[in-house]
Scaffold this motif. Structure first.
Motif, short mmCIF file in Angstrom:
data_model
loop_
_atom_site.label_atom_id
_atom_site.label_comp_id
_atom_site.label_asym_id
_atom_site.label_seq_id
_atom_site.Cartn_x
_atom_site.Cartn_y
_atom_site.Cartn_z
N PHE A 77 0.98 -1.15 0.03
CA PHE A 77 0.11 -0.03 -0.02
C PHE A 77 0.71 1.33 -0.19
N GLY A 78 1.94 1.28 0.97
CA GLY A 78 2.75 2.20 0.97
C GLY A 78 3.74 2.62 -0.09
N LEU A 79 4.16 1.58 -0.90
CA LEU A 79 5.11 1.68 -2.07
C LEU A 79 4.11 2.31 -3.18
N LEU A 80 2.91 1.93 -3.47
CA LEU A 80 1.81 2.32 -4.68
C LEU A 80 1.50 3.77 -4.43
N THR A 81 1.44 4.20 -2.87
CA THR A 81 1.15 5.61 -2.74
C THR A 81 2.14 6.31 -2.92
N ILE A 82 3.36 5.92 -2.35
CA ILE A 82 4.29 6.85 -2.82
C ILE A 82 4.96 7.03 -4.21
N SER A 83 4.68 5.87 -4.99
CA SER A 83 4.97 5.73 -6.42
C SER A 83 4.07 7.03 -7.17
N LEU A 84 2.91 7.08 -6.89
CA LEU A 84 1.95 8.17 -6.96
C LEU A 84 2.27 9.52 -6.69
N ALA A 85 2.72 9.67 -5.53
CA ALA A 85 3.26 10.98 -5.02
C ALA A 85 4.51 11.32 -5.63
N MET A 86 5.33 10.33 -6.06
CA MET A 86 6.69 10.65 -6.60
C MET A 86 6.31 11.52 -8.01
N ILE A 87 5.55 10.94 -8.74
CA ILE A 87 5.10 11.83 -9.98
C ILE A 87 4.61 13.22 -9.71
N CYS A 88 3.89 13.49 -8.59
CA CYS A 88 3.33 14.84 -8.22
C CYS A 88 4.58 15.72 -8.35
N GLY A 89 5.76 15.56 -8.30
CA GLY A 89 6.92 16.44 -8.25
C GLY A 89 6.61 17.33 -9.61
N ASP A 90 6.41 16.70 -10.63
CA ASP A 90 5.96 17.30 -11.99
C ASP A 90 4.83 17.61 -12.53
N ARG A 91 3.73 16.68 -11.72
CA ARG A 91 2.45 16.84 -12.35
C ARG A 91 1.56 16.90 -10.81
N TYR A 92 1.29 18.10 -10.63
CA TYR A 92 0.77 18.45 -9.24
C TYR A 92 -0.76 17.96 -9.31
N ASN A 93 -1.36 17.90 -10.48
CA ASN A 93 -2.79 17.74 -10.72
C ASN A 93 -2.89 16.21 -10.09
N ILE A 94 -1.96 15.28 -9.86
CA ILE A 94 -2.10 13.99 -9.53
C ILE A 94 -2.05 13.98 -7.97
N TRP A 95 -1.79 15.10 -7.34
CA TRP A 95 -1.91 14.92 -5.80
C TRP A 95 -3.11 14.58 -5.09
N PRO A 96 -4.32 14.72 -5.72
CA PRO A 96 -5.76 14.50 -5.18
C PRO A 96 -5.50 12.80 -5.15
#
Length: 774
Positions: free
Chosen positions: A133-152
């Motif tokens: 669960f944590g790995l998938l969540t952080i993988s998504l958050a990792m992308i947010c550094g360049d795509r802020y719209n994925i933060w939700p």
């Protein structure tokens, strides 16, 4: 450092974990304008690559147990790299694009034969769902550094994670029910990604794959991946163009995968590549971390630190989506660290042979990031001669360190080093202290250095305080991170980007060292402290994380705010840069006073390290929101915002370029007078480009190409026509939106084959024959 055994409840089987990972990747693609058909093709191809690489690793390493994170991470790294190399080598044969199928079947057959013969059968250990669960969540958050719209989506997935964790703590039967955990994670992925897609549609309206192209870099990567697979790495036209002559394996990686999966343009380079790199890289790091960190919550926090570590005011997030070579280089770096970890625990030569292969891939993908990694390994090898080690280990480490250095230099000379006439000034550098790596700098190099050195010193103090001898892996991580930071600060390039690339190994390695050492210190501290103070200690540690995180957000936010508002002045930047350090020192001092007067034993040194490292993580969040902040400031001040009109230019050029694509052959070369196509012409057509439209004075000996094609678009003289023909040009796209372009007769030099309101496609005449080298 002593490796602690893990004591967590392993619930999910390897098949369930892999199913969740593939469902996550598939749904991410499907909710980001990739068709269901293409998403299935990509995931199926990735599955075969992972099976090929993972089973090959099992066959060669001959261990009895494998974690699912190890199997998936190594499977992606090894499987995709072998298939890319083979496909590039066999590109002129019919076997090239289907090599992965036959090779995968061969590896699977060998694995089945070995498994039937051996009494000891290798197994994949079950996995704590909290880790997945944590790995998938952080993988998504990792992308947010360049795509802020994925933060939700990342926030929703994190909320589901906390609900799951609390539910399992209260309901014992749920903590042992793997089916419940599996279904809960799948539902959470579905809700998070679909919610993200809906929010993106509300904010930005209907989108297409073109919406995600990152400007010039995105176009050039797509053009290069087509050119590589069609013409190979030694084509004389390609060697004269853009960054292609410097490192190109990422282009081969995306081109090879696109061909194997048989999907459309820009899908691998704008969507698939970075989500796979994020999940696979974090999987490899998870396998490393769980050897040293006992608690699943701590493992996830260390992963978050790796994914989010960023200098104050600097865009040092490791997954920069505008640069595909950086995205793929992260995968090779994490694979190298995984191999170093395996070697430090087993001392087997197999891992060092793989290290040579991985190091060579990194050199050919991002040479600036490879230098600190290879030099760091070589430095430790030299150091091992001086300090007291077993002679066999010293000889082995030294031999392989020299071998990887020689192999990397050999690869550079053969595949990367450009001819003197084609050498770009972009790569010129001198050794001098500079602050470009700090992004929005305070103006004083000492102040910026202080903001970086402070958390490093706090973590180093914990290392020195530890009574346990550091493992070989920790020594290697410290060596690589130190060299990475030193080189990024002491080398000055013509552009700022190389300094950021040099810093990538520091970000990953320092985050690992800091996270692992802080977790170890927390566990030791929890055993040493009096039970009466345990609740207070948790409150203090939580407060340190929160305060540091908020300080990092505020510092980087205000640096961006004043930068976009054109209001940067030294007093502001200096104060904001050192703000997290000042707050952390004050709070640590207060804690020391409480210890002194209250006779308590709270660890102020550990608190200081946690607060400072947390501030670097907070900086990542603030930096990810730089685009909406800029839009707000520009709208507030009625300023014109310079935005890349990628979709507009694509719509203008696409019809004409599709005509070229249909009517061109493998020997064709195209030129254009356009200065705004950003490499789109070569990206869409797949035809070799005479010269891109990017910074014509940037590329040294080939800058005259830009002049010739621009002049031909204006006056079409014989001299310019002859220059284009000597460069093997057979097509010319005339951009009518460029200044100085008027209707004219093009004979006898060219003939208009297609024309619309935006431009015309010209077929060059045979008045001057093409040179033999075309």
């Amino acid at each position: 450092m002593k490796v602690r055994p893990r004591t967590s409840s392993h619930q999910l089987s390897g098949l369930q974990v892999l199913s969740c990972v593939y469902f996550f990747i598939f749904l991410f693609l499907a909710t980001h304008e990739v068709s269901i058909e293409d998403s299935v093709k990509l995931c199926s191809t990735l599955l075969l690559d992972v099976l090929t690489g993972g089973l090959l690793w099992v066959l060669l390493s001959k261990k009895s147990e494998y974690s699912v994170f190890e199997f998936f991470g190594v499977g992606v790294a090894l499987g995709t790299s072998i298939n890319t190399v083979a496909q590039l080598t066999l590109r002129t044969t019919a076997f090239g694009s289907i090599f992965n199928i036959y090779f995968g079947l061969l590896v699977i057959a060998l694995f089945i034969l070995r498994r039937n013969k051996n009494l000891t059968k290798p197994t994949i250990t079950k996995t704590d769902p909290i880790l997945l669960f944590g790995l998938l969540t952080i993988s998504l958050a990792m992308i947010c550094g360049d795509r802020y719209n994925i933060w939700p989506g990342a926030i929703i997935l994190a909320l589901f994670y906390f609900i799951f964790k609390k539910t399992c703590e209260k309901k014992d039967f749920l903590s042992t029910n793997s089916l419940f955990a599996f279904l809960f994670i799948c539902v959470a992925i579905f809700v998070a990604l679909f919610a993200t897609s809906m929010i993106e549609n509300i904010l930005f309206g209907p989108r297409t794959t073109i919406s995600y192209i990152g400007g010039w870099d995105g176009f050039v990567i797509e053009a290069n991946r087509k050119s590589l697979m069609n013409f190979g790495p030694f084509d004389n036209i390609l060697l004269s163009n853009t960054k292609y002559a410097y490192y190109w394996f990422h282009d081969a990686w995306s081109g090879s995968f696109t061909q194997r999966a048989r999907v459309g343009d820009w899908i691998v380079t704008t969507q698939f590549g970075f989500i796979v790199s994020a999940v696979a890289s974090l999987s490899l790091l998870t396998h490393i971390i769980i050897r040293y960190v006992n608690r699943s919550t701590h493992v996830i926090l260390v992963l978050w630190l790796v994914a989010s570590l960023s200098l104050i005011g600097s865009p040092s997030n490791i997954l920069y989506l505008g640069n595909f070579s950086q995205v793929i280089s992260i995968l090779w770096i994490c694979w190298i660290l995984f191999l170093l970890n395996e070697y430090s625990n087993s001392r087997e030569s197999l891992h060092l042979w793989f290290l040579i292969f991985a190091g060579t891939l990194l050199v050919m993908t991002k040479i600036t990031a490879a230098v600190p990694v290879i030099c760091g390994v070589l430095f430790v090898a030299c150091l091992s001669i001086i300090i007291n080690h077993k002679r066999g280990d010293v000889v082995k480490i030294m031999f392989f360190s020299v071998l990887i250095t020689v192999t990397s230099l050999f690869s550079y000379v053969i595949f990367i080093k450009p001819a003197p006439a084609q050498r770009a000034r972009y790569s010129d550098f001198s050794f001098q202290i500079n602050n470009s790596v700090f992004g929005i700098s305070s103006g004083l190099i000492l102040v910026n250095l202080l903001s970086v050195v402070a958390p490093i010193s706090a973590v180093a103090a914990l290392l020195f305080k530890s009574k346990q001898r550091p493992t070989l892996l920790m020594v290697l991580l410290c060596s690589i991170s130190a060299l990475s930071l030193i080189l990024s600060i002491s080398m000055k390039f013509n552009g700022d980007s190389p300094n950021t690339y040099l810093l990538i190994p520091f970000v990953i390695c320092f985050a690992l060292v800091a996270g692992i050492e802080i977790s170890r210190s927390l566990e030791d501290d929890s055993q040493a402290i009096y039970p009466a103070y345990s609740s207070a200690k948790r409150l203090i540690i939580g407060g340190g994380i929160g305060v540091g995180f908020i300080c990092g957000i505020l510092s980087t936010f205000y640096l961006h705010y004043w930068n976009f508002s054109i209001a940067l002045i030294p007093i502001r930047t200096i104060g904001v840069t050192i703000f997290p350090l000042v707050v952390a020192l004050i709070m640590a001092l207060v804690l020391i006073l409480i210890n002194h007067f209250g006779k308590t034993k709270f660890n102020a040194q550990l608190f200081l390290a946690i607060t400072l490292v947390a501030s670097m993580s907070g900086s990542f969040v603030a930096h990810s929101l730089r685009i909406p902040l800029k839009q707000y400031i520009f709208a507030k001040n009625n300023w014109d915002s310079e935005t890349q009109k990628v979709e507009l230019k694509y719509s203008q050029l696409n019809t004409a370029l599709q005509f070229v694509k249909v009517n061109s052959s493998s020997i064709d070369v195209i030129a254009s007078n356009s200065t705004t196509d950003q490499g789109l012409i070569a990206a869409v057509t797949g035809v070799r480009n005479f010269a891109t439209s990017y910074l014509p004075n940037f590329w040294g000996g080939v800058s005259d190409r830009y002049i010739h094609q621009s002049k031909f678009g204006r006056d079409g003289s014989f001299a310019e026509y002859n220059s284009l023909r000597q460069g093997c040009v057979t097509w010319f796209y005339l951009d009518k939106t460029e200044p100085g372009v008027y209707p004219r007769i093009w004979q006898p030099f060219a003939e208009i084959k297609y024309e619309d309101e935006f431009g015309a496609v010209l077929r060059m005449s045979d008045l001057v024959k093409l040179p033999s080298n075309c």
